[in-house]
Each structure stands twice: as C-alpha cells, then as structure tokens.
Motif scaffolding. Sequence first.
Motif, PDB file in Angstrom:
ATOM      1  N   GLN A  33     -22.175 -41.611 -34.986  1.00 55.66           N
ATOM      2  CA  GLN A  33     -23.373 -40.786 -34.854  1.00 55.66           C
ATOM      3  C   GLN A  33     -24.545 -41.567 -34.270  1.00 55.66           C
ATOM      4  OE1 GLN A  33     -23.323 -39.630 -38.951  1.00 55.66           O
ATOM      5  NE2 GLN A  33     -22.147 -37.745 -38.571  1.00 55.66           N
ATOM      6  N   ILE A  37     -26.552 -40.300 -30.944  1.00 52.60           N
ATOM      7  CA  ILE A  37     -27.955 -40.030 -30.644  1.00 52.60           C
ATOM      8  C   ILE A  37     -28.381 -40.715 -29.351  1.00 52.60           C
ATOM      9  CG2 ILE A  37     -28.890 -41.961 -32.023  1.00 52.60           C
ATOM     10  CD1 ILE A  37     -31.203 -40.063 -32.781  1.00 52.60           C
ATOM     11  N   SER A  40     -26.558 -38.695 -26.520  1.00 48.01           N
ATOM     12  CA  SER A  40     -27.066 -37.334 -26.331  1.00 48.01           C
ATOM     13  C   SER A  40     -28.438 -37.347 -25.672  1.00 48.01           C
ATOM     14  CB  SER A  40     -27.124 -36.591 -27.665  1.00 48.01           C
ATOM     15  OG  SER A  40     -28.069 -37.168 -28.542  1.00 48.01           O
ATOM     16  N   CYS A 172     -35.579 -30.698 -36.272  1.00 51.05           N
ATOM     17  CA  CYS A 172     -35.739 -32.097 -36.677  1.00 51.05           C
ATOM     18  C   CYS A 172     -36.437 -32.243 -38.022  1.00 51.05           C
ATOM     19  CB  CYS A 172     -36.497 -32.875 -35.603  1.00 51.05           C
ATOM     20  SG  CYS A 172     -35.546 -33.121 -34.103  1.00 51.05           S
ATOM     21  N   GLN A 183     -25.423 -34.888 -34.331  1.00 53.56           N
ATOM     22  CA  GLN A 183     -25.169 -35.841 -33.241  1.00 53.56           C
ATOM     23  C   GLN A 183     -23.702 -35.807 -32.797  1.00 53.56           C
ATOM     24  OE1 GLN A 183     -27.918 -36.983 -31.934  1.00 53.56           O
ATOM     25  NE2 GLN A 183     -28.956 -36.034 -33.686  1.00 53.56           N
ATOM     26  N   SER A 335     -32.738 -34.719 -29.997  1.00 54.37           N
ATOM     27  CA  SER A 335     -32.454 -36.100 -30.386  1.00 54.37           C
ATOM     28  C   SER A 335     -33.632 -37.014 -30.073  1.00 54.37           C
ATOM     29  CB  SER A 335     -31.191 -36.596 -29.666  1.00 54.37           C
ATOM     30  OG  SER A 335     -30.055 -35.874 -30.071  1.00 54.37           O
TER      31      SER A 335
END
Length: 539
Positions: A33, A37, A40, A172, A183, A335
Amino acid sequence: MARAHIADKLSDEAVLAGLGYKQEFRRAFTPLQVFGIAFSIIGLLPSIASVLASAASNGGAVAMVWGWAFATCFILCIGMSLGELASSAPTSGGLYYLTYTLSSPRTRNILCWIVGYASTIGTIAGIASIDWGCAVQITAAASIGSDQQFVATDAQAYGIYAAIVVSQAIVCSLGTKVLARLQTLYVICNVLLCIVVIVALPVATPAESKNSPSYVFGNFTNVSGWPDVFAFVLGLLAPLWTISGYDAAIHISEETSNAASAVPWGMVSAIAIAGVLGWAINVTLAFCMGTDLTNLIGSPVGQPMAQIFLNSFGKTWTLVIWSFVVLVQYMMGSSQLLAASRQSFAFARDGALPLSNLLYRFNKYTGTPVNTVWFDSLMALLVGLLALSGPAAVNAVFSISVTAQYVAFMTPIIARFAFENNFKPGPFSLGVLSAPIAAIAVVFMIVMMVVLCFPSTPQAQVPSMNYTSVVLGGIMTLAMIWYYFPVYGGVHWFQGPVSNTKANHGRRSTENDAETADAGLVDDGEKESADNMFQPRNR
C-alpha cells in the motif's frame, strides 16, 4: 504472522521515539500500500494525457520515447537518494526533519523552515495540478460526447475542479485502514488501465493512422519554435510532471509498518515500474498517433490523447475508456491530498504553520488529522483560482508542484554531504554509490528547475509567459517574511522539529493525548518499551 506484525509495530514505534515523536497514527499501511500511494499519485496514463502536448510539440516521437527513458533514469537517482534519507528517519516530516539534523547549527533553523514550506507548498500545488487536469479531462469527455459542440468556460472548469477537491477531502477524512485499502484498489485500476490501452489501442487504430518503427524511434518533430536541442530538454518536462509525487510515501511513514524499509522501497519501485510502463504507453501512442502533430496538439477536444483515442476507438469506446482515465486521475488527486495533509500535520506539529494548534489535532472518530485535510483542500481551491487567469497560470501551477518539491528534495541531500553530521543510513542504503547518485540527482534537479521557468515558445507574449518563478518566488517570499517578521516571526521561536514524547515538552505535545488514547492508536505498554529502547535526540 500476528507476532511478526506486533514486532514490526514495536520496532516502528521505537524508531519514531528515537526521532523524538510519539506514535499517534495507526500503522495500517502495508509495503504494497506504500507502493500504492506513490504509484497512484504518479498516475501514469492520465498524467501522460495531461502533459502529452509538451512532449509532442518538443520533439514528437523521439521526445515521447527516448526523452521518457532518459528522464526516468535521473528521476530514479532522485528517488534512491530520497530513499536513503527516508530510511534513516521514517517520519511524516522526513525531509525538513533531516534538513535540520544534517545541517550546521548556524543554518539548520532557516533551512528547515524553507524545506518545510517548500514541501507543504509543493504538495498543495500537486493537488491543484492533478485535480485541474481531472477537470480538463471531464470537459474533454463532454466535448467528445457533444461532437465538439460543448466548450467549457473557465468558470465551468473551476466549478468541476472545486467539486473534485471537496469530494476528495471527504474521502481523505476517513480512517487510516480505509485509506490504506483504497491504495490497493488504486494500484489495480492504474495497472489495468495501462494494460488495456497498450493492448487495445494498436488493435483499434486504422492503418492510415499507424506509424512505422522508424518514425516511432527516430522521428524528431519540433513545433515549439525553440532550437532542437533545447526543445528536447523541454520535452523532458513531460516525464518530470508525470513521475512526481512519489515522496508521498515519506509523508505516510508514521502510518506504515516496517517504515524504514517499506517507504524507500515503495518509492523506488513506484518510479521504476512507472518508468517501464510509461515508456510502453508512450511507444504505443507514438505508433498510433499519426504524423499530423500540429492538429493533434491543437485538437478541439482539448486533449491530444483523447483525440488519439477518438481517432482509433470512435466516440462510444473513447468515452468508455476515457471515463476510466478520469477515475484514475481522481484517485491520483485523492492520494496526493492524503500525502499533503500528513506533511501539513507534521509541520503543524512542530508549530511552523499559522494556526498550528488548530491543525495539529486528530479527529477522535477516524484517528486522522481531518483539520489538515480540509486546510490543504481550502489552499488547493485558492491555488486553483489562478487557472482562471489562463493557460500560463495553469502551467505555473503544474511547474510549482515540481520546483517546490525539488527545493525540498535537494536541500537535505546536499546537507548530508555538505555539513558535518552523524548521518546513519537505515536498512535502505546505496553504500559507496550514495555520493555519486546524489550528485547526479542534485545536478539534474537544478538544471530542470531552470528549464521549468522557460515559456513553451520563444515568441511568448504576456498572456503566455511562464510565471512559475513569479508565483513560487512570491509564495516563498511570504514564508520568509513570516520567518523574519518582527517580534512574532519564526526567527524568534522556531527551533526546528519539536519532540513530543514527554509531557513537559510543551502544550502542543499533550493536546492530542486523550484523543489518541480514545482512538486506540498507542498501547501504553508498547510505548514504554519503545521509549526504553531509544532516547529522543537532543535538539
């Protein structure tokens, strides 16, 4: 497996305590993950779509194919140098924290202040550039759907942009576990979209629009007006804008298990994979874009890649594929906002931002710094207003997201080698290659920062000038005025990173204790073990 997870958590908390901070976040991000992030935010296909005009006008196929490969090698050097730093001090404010600890006593406060603000500004500008690109992609879809009858006004584009930013702020504001799992979804969508385009576009493209291998790998078309060599250098800005934001991995260090290894490897692997996949995408586009680059760049759709898809897939399938491009671009912005909020949180924790006492707070329901999420969203909305001034302002926002970050990247890298310090590499180390790779990275960043300040054509008029230096210089000037302001300025009270592991280290260090305990973020026994293993650095 459970015991290994607990051991990692203890180790991470001990390392963080050794850096002078208590554990406040849940460590919910796995190594995959963390990679997610960084990858992404790079976003690949939608990012390439946003900046394709730059490469196409400054060298055409050669800039797209070889320029991408050339720039990726240098960007990888930057990532590896940052990876070494992040591995040695895995904290959300890693860049400015290391600037402070590695610099001389005379310069550390001011350099730490500059890097902290450059990083904060760069991450917020990154939100604005990604989300403005998403808004433009949405208007491009509307144009395709209306057979080019619809042309969005700047006000309409900003309205779409504002809706994107606000909705991302809501996402978020969720808990760390949810954000970490997202993610994984983002990575899957990113990779699948790239593969679909790489495979399907050559199949769908009519023969008259396909180019030969000699054209793809050897044709240099310069329509920018700059001399060919400098045009090629300008074409490198496309991969620079695309493969950026990977430092997001650093900003979630305090939410990551085994952060000293996961963060640098996540960052470096994201750059490497993006470099390879991005090269394949550019080769595919070069094969399928035809030779009329002038009309492609000036497409009424407003996006060269959307025009390539329209020529190859037709209206219906272009809209289907383009909807996924927009979705991935949206994920990129989400992200980026997550990473930016953690940078702002870390800087507010050390009291450097205005309203730090308000920003350095956790939401007791989600266990996340919701205040900084909405603060960064508001700043992004204000930055987005620059887009109403025209394309030159949009380009400035794109460039600031890179130039400000390069200031934040370069300073700790240089400080490591320029000053006497006790830098100790973490698990990720380049060994004897550290200095040469760092030198390559710094020289490249300096050169490209200068290039980022040039206009797109040598015949630029006032509306089409490059205002990057003006906007970034203005913002950093305000930061320096705030630092040297009489009586209240940072020069009178800012002492760099502030330890919050002990209750007597100031009121800010205890404000969140109750909320942190309520959220179940830190176990008292584990914290005591961590504190006994490492003593906070003496600042």
